[in-house]
Design a protein around this motif. Structure first.
Motif, mmCIF file in Angstrom:
data_model
loop_
_atom_site.group_PDB
_atom_site.id
_atom_site.type_symbol
_atom_site.label_atom_id
_atom_site.label_comp_id
_atom_site.label_asym_id
_atom_site.label_seq_id
_atom_site.Cartn_x
_atom_site.Cartn_y
_atom_site.Cartn_z
ATOM 1 N N ASP A 188 0.841 -1.197 0.000
ATOM 2 C CA ASP A 188 0.000 0.000 0.000
ATOM 3 C C ASP A 188 0.876 1.247 0.000
ATOM 4 O O ASP A 188 0.606 2.210 -0.733
ATOM 5 N N ASP A 213 -9.847 4.734 4.902
ATOM 6 C CA ASP A 213 -9.942 3.279 4.924
ATOM 7 C C ASP A 213 -11.407 2.882 5.025
ATOM 8 O O ASP A 213 -12.141 3.407 5.865
ATOM 9 N N LEU A 302 -3.509 2.405 9.248
ATOM 10 C CA LEU A 302 -3.143 3.743 8.764
ATOM 11 C C LEU A 302 -1.922 4.253 9.518
ATOM 12 O O LEU A 302 -1.042 4.892 8.937
ATOM 13 N N VAL A 334 -7.586 0.285 2.708
ATOM 14 C CA VAL A 334 -7.098 1.634 2.430
ATOM 15 C C VAL A 334 -7.604 2.101 1.066
ATOM 16 O O VAL A 334 -7.664 1.319 0.120
#
Lengths: 499, 499
Positions: A188, A213, A302, A334
């Motif tokens: 990510d 998210d 996150l 995400v």
């Protein structure tokens, strides 16, 4: 042309003649005879012009690319592809259409925008709506658990142009995706890094990447008291916050979608917040939100993501934005969207919400929808929306005017009765002229910025030489034919292209 | 999966229960109740797997391109594009679909192979059948009288796979066309030169280019006594001579198409001839043929064409073949088709008539069909059929096996707990591993032929160094982080890619 004009005149006259005979009640035979003549003339005239004019366009929402626009396209693709490859991605391609079933149930409300092909017997087909679903289908079909791939191709959406001025129904997407099981947030983070690298190097202005998210959104809706059945529709209301005020969004939630005002207010307290990792930490302390399992997972991921983004040195470009929701069904974790901060105003474009130039997110369930055994392959990816970037770069290059199509031409061959095949191994342009005027041709070279000219007239041909002329200094010199290629190479510094 | 299996079991059991109750003639209420439960369970189960399996394919006649196949594709395109550019062509692109009207009346009998889009409101659209008609539409729309352009894109034909084994319904065409008024046969000669340059440099085996002229065919039919109405259908019979014997073609002409045997025989005398410029000169002396205005024009142009082909040094590759007819409606002059002489046998491919890898011709009327004023723009062009070339090159490269996807990777970063952002400016691959085993990763590098490895463990991280390991010699050395990029550059000789 003259001939056609004459024919049209004849058709007109013959038509009047027929009308005249009818008024005079002339004999049926005579009228028939004259009508036959009229039809014969019309047939000669061919299809009528108004019809032709009507055909002369590209379908609604599509466009041709001129050589100039293609040059921009290649420039932009080159930057993007080099970045994708540098990050170790392989390239694949898929058909422009898929089985209709492959696309159904993947796009939620947007499904109505899918182009279907006519049933001409055989399979029911639809044009691809994005590159993500075909990628998931590709992974399942080839039983791949692990691949880093990019795919650059056109996708098709029957968008309502009234809603989306300045956008196209056929447009390019440049997708980079990572499939496979890896440590959380590493792929990510790389996707966000790639986004930032590409947007920076394209020099299309300052940008910001909003991150959120899906699990945080769902958790938030749950603790605010939104009934499960309303999650999606409330989600799409929230998504509008980049275009309209909170008041308007609240009215939609309460008025149209029947949410209790106090529930809407609770949502409002959350979705109007955005910031950096500090906001993540703050929400991790939020008594209600941190009690929700989904939200907690999202927030922890996150936090980890931001650590990696700091390592990548791009944390200043990233904003945790609770109002980012994204339309598509298949996201599971995400999500992110890059917006340009000062967007050059485009003719006929909406002033608001057109800043988005890249987006993506994590979709861990999509491949499982295709796999016969429901085998899951976690995926995360990004998509660069290049059409808008094309027009920005086009504008910039028009200013720089660094894009004359003659720019790559090093030599031009002048046509003086005959031409020389030996030249075909050089990047040279052949000027075809019906009645060549040497001066016109030299003028063309000056305008096209072609430095060197080779003149081959009857005399040169006899002597087995070629006259080389410098367009700028205008000095000419005869070169022996066998030395020509080397001489041109020496003067232009251009290597021979061996095809 | 376990959960799904359980659900399926429940659905099965509930189904049996319902059937049982029906047999027992239980009360309607009870049955209704149980059916409701059954439906609820089925809903939870979601779409059943057999359906899923059915979806898991690309549409008939289409295929995905794997990274390996993409590498071949790019290799081939690179050769073709370099040649097109060397001949001074600009590139354009057009939408994948056109207004249906744009395509109607351009392809004769082949029109039935056009893919139409479903009428979802708005314009009626069709997928492009070739790149020539969109090019003519582009010229008329932009009022261009003069352009040299190339266009590489996919086209779509609902071919009957039984007839055309080994061919696709979605396939690439690489087109080069010259539009404008020039001295006769010069652009035509350049098109043939380009064809030969590309086919030679692709190294796909020896080839021959058949050449003919529509005007010669029509003139020949006329003097042989074919009624005008039968020109086209007889033409398509003649076109089969590369696949079947003259006897079969004659039977079709006489039996199916009602031609008088003596007329067929006269045609036979002509169409079975092929040769070089000498045949052209011989036919120019032919008392009947030379009396036909059309045929005479065609023969004179062919004579001139051969002069230029000799200058180009490709006359030995060209064969004047009176049996070459070409299917499409829009050709008006010279036509040509390149065939491979010894074709490597492809699995599941027809042994006959699959040799054609490039074709084209002159179409002086097509733009006029689009221009509102009927303004004519003479055009000549060629199209390279690359799908077949892909498979030939693929086979050759498999032998050479010079295409490992890791081939471009110079460095690989090993994941040992954390990774380093500074690397992202190098063409480096990051190995994500959940539980990284250093040995496995080093093994991967050896297999992938990656020469250099950078190891960053906790210790290296503390010391601010990176361990560089040569995969072949296995010797390791610590490098200061700031020197790393330079050091890797020195060792691999690979320049930094600035994205």
């Amino acid at each position: 042309m003259a001939e056609r004009a004459a024919l049209e005149e004849l058709v007109k006259l013959q038509g009047e003649r027929v009308r005249g005979l009818k008024q005079q009640k002339a004999s049926a035979e005579l009228i028939e005879e004259e009508v036959a003549k009229l039809l014969k003339l019309k047939a000669q005239l061919g299809p009528d012009e108004s019809k032709q004019k009507f055909v002369l366009k590209t379908p609604k929402g599509t466009r041709d690319y001129s050589p100039r626009q293609m040059a921009v396209r290649e420039k932009v693709f080159d930057v993007i592809i080099r970045c994708f490859k540098r990050h170790g991605a392989e390239v694949i391609d898929t058909p422009v259409f898929e089985l209709k079933e492959t696309l159904t149930g993947k796009y939620g409300e947007d499904s109505k925008l899918i182009y279907d092909l006519k049933d001409q017997g055989g399979e029911l087909l639809s044009l691809r709506y994005d590159l993500t679903v075909p990628f998931a289908r590709y992974l399942a079909m080839n039983k791949l658990n692990n691949i880093k791939r990019y795919h650059i191709a056109k996708v098709y959406r029957r968008d309502n142009p009234a809603m989306t001025r300045g956008r196209y129904r056929e447009f390019y997407q440049c997708d980079f995706d990572i499939a496979g099981n890896f440590d959380p947030m590493i792929p990510d983070a790389e996707c966000l890094k790639i986004m930032c690298e590409i947007l920076s190097s394209l020099q299309i202005g300052d940008f910001l990447v909003k991150v959120n998210d899906r699990r945080i959104l769902d958790g938030m809706f749950a603790i605010c008291g939104v009934p499960d059945s309303k999650f999606r529709t409330i989600c799409s209301s929230v998504d509008k916050l980049d275009k309209v005020s909170w008041e308007e969004v609240k009215n939609e939630m309460v008025g149209e979608k029947g949410l209790a005002p106090e529930v809407a207010d609770r949502i409002g307290d959350y979705v109007q917040q955005h910031g950096g990792v500090s906001l993540v930490e703050q929400l991790l302390q939020d008594p209600k939100l941190s009690q929700n399992k989904q939200a907690l997972e999202g927030l922890r991921d996150l936090k980890l993501l931001f650590e990696y983004l700091t390592l990548f040195g791009i944390d200043d470009k990233i904003s945790f934005d609770l109002s980012l929701a994204r339309g598509l069904d298949y996201y599971t974790g995400v999500i992110y969207e890059a917006v340009l901060l000062q967007t050059p105003v485009q003719a006929g474009e909406e002033p608001l919400g057109v800043g988005s130039v890249a987006a993506g997110g994590r979709y861990d369930g999509l491949v499982g929808m295709f796999d016969p055994k429901g085998r899951k392959v976690p995926c995360v990816g990004l998509s660069i929306g290049v059409e808008r970037i094309f027009s920005i770069v086009e504008q910039r290059l028009e200013v720089e005017d660094s894009l004359s199509s003659g720019g790559t031409q090093q030599v031009v061959l002048l046509w003086v009765g005959i031409f020389l095949f030996c030249f075909c191994s050089l990047q040279a342009e052949l000027l075809y002229k019906k009645n060549p005027k040497l001066l016109n041709q030299l003028q063309y070279c000056e305008e096209a910025g072609i430095p060197l000219v080779a003149i081959i007239g009857e005399q040169e041909l006899k002597d087995g030489v070629i006259k080389l002329r410098s367009v700028t200094s205008r000095e000419e010199v005869d070169i022996r034919r066998e030395d020509l290629v080397e001489e041109i190479k020496r003067r232009t510094g251009q290597p021979l292209c061996i095809c």
